[in-house]
Motif scaffolding. Structure first.
Motif, PDB file in Angstrom:
ATOM      1  N   TYR A  10      21.785 -15.957  -3.380  1.00  0.00           N
ATOM      2  CA  TYR A  10      20.645 -15.300  -2.740  1.00  0.00           C
ATOM      3  C   TYR A  10      20.371 -15.898  -1.359  1.00  0.00           C
ATOM      4  O   TYR A  10      20.267 -15.176  -0.355  1.00  0.00           O
ATOM      5  CB  TYR A  10      19.414 -15.432  -3.631  1.00  0.00           C
ATOM      6  CG  TYR A  10      18.124 -14.984  -2.982  1.00  0.00           C
ATOM      7  CD1 TYR A  10      17.727 -13.652  -3.021  1.00  0.00           C
ATOM      8  CD2 TYR A  10      17.299 -15.895  -2.338  1.00  0.00           C
ATOM      9  CE1 TYR A  10      16.545 -13.238  -2.425  1.00  0.00           C
ATOM     10  CE2 TYR A  10      16.114 -15.495  -1.738  1.00  0.00           C
ATOM     11  CZ  TYR A  10      15.738 -14.166  -1.786  1.00  0.00           C
ATOM     12  OH  TYR A  10      14.570 -13.765  -1.189  1.00  0.00           O
ATOM     13  N   TYR A  18      25.103  -8.972  -1.653  1.00  0.00           N
ATOM     14  CA  TYR A  18      24.589  -9.820  -2.739  1.00  0.00           C
ATOM     15  C   TYR A  18      25.120  -9.358  -4.098  1.00  0.00           C
ATOM     16  O   TYR A  18      25.546 -10.181  -4.922  1.00  0.00           O
ATOM     17  CB  TYR A  18      23.067  -9.825  -2.749  1.00  0.00           C
ATOM     18  CG  TYR A  18      22.511 -10.737  -3.816  1.00  0.00           C
ATOM     19  CD1 TYR A  18      22.666 -12.119  -3.718  1.00  0.00           C
ATOM     20  CD2 TYR A  18      21.856 -10.231  -4.935  1.00  0.00           C
ATOM     21  CE1 TYR A  18      22.177 -12.967  -4.703  1.00  0.00           C
ATOM     22  CE2 TYR A  18      21.370 -11.068  -5.924  1.00  0.00           C
ATOM     23  CZ  TYR A  18      21.536 -12.440  -5.806  1.00  0.00           C
ATOM     24  OH  TYR A  18      21.068 -13.275  -6.793  1.00  0.00           O
ATOM     25  N   LYS A  71      22.859  -5.877   3.158  1.00  0.00           N
ATOM     26  CA  LYS A  71      22.707  -7.193   2.547  1.00  0.00           C
ATOM     27  C   LYS A  71      22.624  -7.109   1.024  1.00  0.00           C
ATOM     28  O   LYS A  71      23.101  -8.002   0.315  1.00  0.00           O
ATOM     29  CB  LYS A  71      21.490  -7.907   3.131  1.00  0.00           C
ATOM     30  CG  LYS A  71      21.651  -8.175   4.635  1.00  0.00           C
ATOM     31  CD  LYS A  71      20.504  -8.972   5.225  1.00  0.00           C
ATOM     32  CE  LYS A  71      20.563 -10.427   4.817  1.00  0.00           C
ATOM     33  NZ  LYS A  71      19.622 -11.266   5.606  1.00  0.00           N
ATOM     34  N   SER A  72      22.072  -6.019   0.507  1.00  0.00           N
ATOM     35  CA  SER A  72      22.018  -5.847  -0.947  1.00  0.00           C
ATOM     36  C   SER A  72      23.402  -5.586  -1.529  1.00  0.00           C
ATOM     37  O   SER A  72      23.727  -6.055  -2.625  1.00  0.00           O
ATOM     38  CB  SER A  72      21.061  -4.706  -1.302  1.00  0.00           C
ATOM     39  OG  SER A  72      19.751  -5.019  -0.892  1.00  0.00           O
ATOM     40  N   VAL A  86      23.063 -15.183   1.285  1.00  0.00           N
ATOM     41  CA  VAL A  86      22.995 -13.840   1.864  1.00  0.00           C
ATOM     42  C   VAL A  86      21.738 -13.692   2.714  1.00  0.00           C
ATOM     43  O   VAL A  86      21.788 -13.166   3.831  1.00  0.00           O
ATOM     44  CB  VAL A  86      23.038 -12.766   0.756  1.00  0.00           C
ATOM     45  CG1 VAL A  86      22.812 -11.370   1.345  1.00  0.00           C
ATOM     46  CG2 VAL A  86      24.370 -12.804   0.021  1.00  0.00           C
ATOM     47  N   ARG A  87      20.594 -14.169   2.205  1.00  0.00           N
ATOM     48  CA  ARG A  87      19.342 -14.009   2.947  1.00  0.00           C
ATOM     49  C   ARG A  87      19.411 -14.634   4.331  1.00  0.00           C
ATOM     50  O   ARG A  87      19.015 -14.024   5.331  1.00  0.00           O
ATOM     51  CB  ARG A  87      18.173 -14.623   2.164  1.00  0.00           C
ATOM     52  CG  ARG A  87      16.793 -14.292   2.746  1.00  0.00           C
ATOM     53  CD  ARG A  87      15.696 -15.184   2.194  1.00  0.00           C
ATOM     54  NE  ARG A  87      15.752 -16.539   2.751  1.00  0.00           N
ATOM     55  CZ  ARG A  87      14.839 -17.481   2.503  1.00  0.00           C
ATOM     56  NH1 ARG A  87      13.827 -17.224   1.677  1.00  0.00           N
ATOM     57  NH2 ARG A  87      14.949 -18.681   3.055  1.00  0.00           N
ATOM     58  N   PRO A  96      17.466 -10.003  -1.025  1.00  0.00           N
ATOM     59  CA  PRO A  96      17.917 -11.067  -0.111  1.00  0.00           C
ATOM     60  C   PRO A  96      18.045 -10.551   1.323  1.00  0.00           C
ATOM     61  O   PRO A  96      19.122 -10.549   1.910  1.00  0.00           O
ATOM     62  CB  PRO A  96      19.286 -11.432  -0.687  1.00  0.00           C
ATOM     63  CG  PRO A  96      19.801 -10.121  -1.201  1.00  0.00           C
ATOM     64  CD  PRO A  96      18.601  -9.336  -1.680  1.00  0.00           C
ATOM     65  N   CYS A 126      28.706 -10.464  -4.434  1.00  0.00           N
ATOM     66  CA  CYS A 126      28.827 -11.903  -4.671  1.00  0.00           C
ATOM     67  C   CYS A 126      28.482 -12.260  -6.118  1.00  0.00           C
ATOM     68  O   CYS A 126      29.162 -13.098  -6.734  1.00  0.00           O
ATOM     69  CB  CYS A 126      27.914 -12.664  -3.707  1.00  0.00           C
ATOM     70  SG  CYS A 126      28.444 -12.635  -1.986  1.00  0.00           S
ATOM     71  N   CYS A 127      27.438 -11.646  -6.643  1.00  0.00           N
ATOM     72  CA  CYS A 127      27.073 -11.924  -8.038  1.00  0.00           C
ATOM     73  C   CYS A 127      28.170 -11.462  -8.991  1.00  0.00           C
ATOM     74  O   CYS A 127      28.537 -12.181  -9.930  1.00  0.00           O
ATOM     75  CB  CYS A 127      25.748 -11.245  -8.379  1.00  0.00           C
ATOM     76  SG  CYS A 127      24.301 -12.071  -7.661  1.00  0.00           S
TER      77      CYS A 127
END
Length: 250
Positions: free
Chosen positions: A72, A113, A109-110, A75-76, A167, A116-117
Motif C-alpha cells: 500500500y 496495487y 494506482k488501484s 504504491v501510495r 492507495p 502487486c497484491c
C-alpha cells in the motif's frame, strides 16, 4: 457492496455483481490471484516493484496483512498522483505501464496495487464508485464538470473479509492540499479522507459500482466519456495535458 466473493464480470456494471459472506473457494483464489492483461504481475517491472517494496520481509513467513500494508505505502508514495496527461488507453492502464510512467491517478494506482497484491497471493479486485471531492482545484473542477468524480480503488481479501483500499494520494500532495494522508492497517477499510487536516469535509462516496475481477475497460471509459467529457484529450484515450495538480494547490 462490501463482502463480494462471488465472481463479477469485467464487462458488466456492478449492479450485476453478486454478494456473499462465504470464504473464497480454491477456484476463486486461483482466479483472483492470477495475472491478467491489466494486472500483469508477471511483468519484470511489477516483479521489481514488489521486490523493492518488500525488501527485508520474509514473504513465506510474513502475515498477508503485513505484505498488503507494505505494498500500500509503496504504491501510495512511490507513484506520483497526477490527473493531467494520464494515459487511459488499454496499454496505459496496465500495472507495468503505471510503474514505467511513475504517475497516474486513482484508476492507475488501484490497478497497480491490485496487481502487486495478486503477485504475493492476496486475492484482489478493482472497485469503482462516484465520489464528491470538495478539495479539487478550480481548474480540475472545470474539466470534471463539478465536484463529482468517477473513482477507482481496490479490494483485497484479508483475514476473512474484503477490505477496501485506496492507495492514491501521496504524502506530498496531501501536504500541499492540507489533507491528512490516508493510512491503511490491513484490517479496516481505507477510503478517501472524510475530513482534511483542519476538520473540513473533503470527500464523500455517492454511488457504489461494485467489484470487478479485472479492469472493466469499456465500463470505465463509458463512465469517463459520459461524466467527464471535457477531461479527456482529443483522442479520448487520455486526460487533458498542461499543468499539474501539485502546482494548482499553490
Amino acid at each position: 457492496m462490501t463482502d463480494t466473493l462471488a465472481p463479477t464480470t469485467s464487462t458488466q456494471p456492478a449492479a450485476d455483481a453478486r454478494t456473499t459472506s462465504a470464504p473464497p473457494t480454491a477456484e476463486d483464489r486461483a482466479r483472483l490471484t492470477a495475472a491478467t492483461d491489466f494486472l500483469d504481475h508477471g511483468h519484470e517491472r511489477v516483479t521489481a516493484f514488489v521486490d523493492k517494496a518488500l525488501n527485508g520481509i520474509d514473504r513465506d513467513a510474513a502475515d498477508p496483512v503485513d505484505l498488503a500494508v507494505a505494498l500500500y505505502y509503496a504504491v501510495r508514495d512511490g507513484i506520483h498522483y497526477e490527473v493531467y496527461g494520464a494515459d487511459l488507453s488499454p496499454q496505459g492502464l496496465k500495472a507495468s505501464a503505471v510503474i514505467s510512467g511513475g504517475k497516474g491517478f486513482c484508476l492507475h494506482k488501484s490497478v497497480l496495487y491490485a496487481a502487486c497484491c495478486r503477485a504475493v497471493g492476496i486475492p484482489a479486485r478493482l472497485h469503482y464508485s462516484d465520489v464528491r471531492n470538495h478539495l479539487a482545484s478550480d481548474r480540475l473542477r472545470s474539466y470534471i464538470g463539478g465536484d463529482v468524480f468517477f473513482h477507482g480503488l481496490a479490494t483485497v481479501y484479508l483475514e476473512g473479509r474484503w477490505v477496501k483500499v485506496t492507495p492514491v494520494f501521496n504524502k506530498l500532495l496531501c501536504r500541499l492540499y492540507g489533507m491528512t494522508p490516508l493510512e491503511f492497517d490491513g484490517r479496516s477499510d481505507s477510503l478517501y479522507h472524510p475530513f482534511d487536516a483542519q476538520g473540513r469535509q473533503s470527500m464523500e462516496f455517492l454511488t457504489d459500482h461494485g467489484d470487478f475481477d479485472d479492469v472493466p475497460y469499456a465500463f470505465v471509459m463509458e463512465n469517463m466519456r459520459r461524466k467527464h467529457p471535457k477531461f479527456l484529450d482529443e483522442d479520448g484515450t487520455g486526460t487533458v495535458g498542461g499543468g499539474s495538480l501539485a502546482d494548482e494547490a499553490a
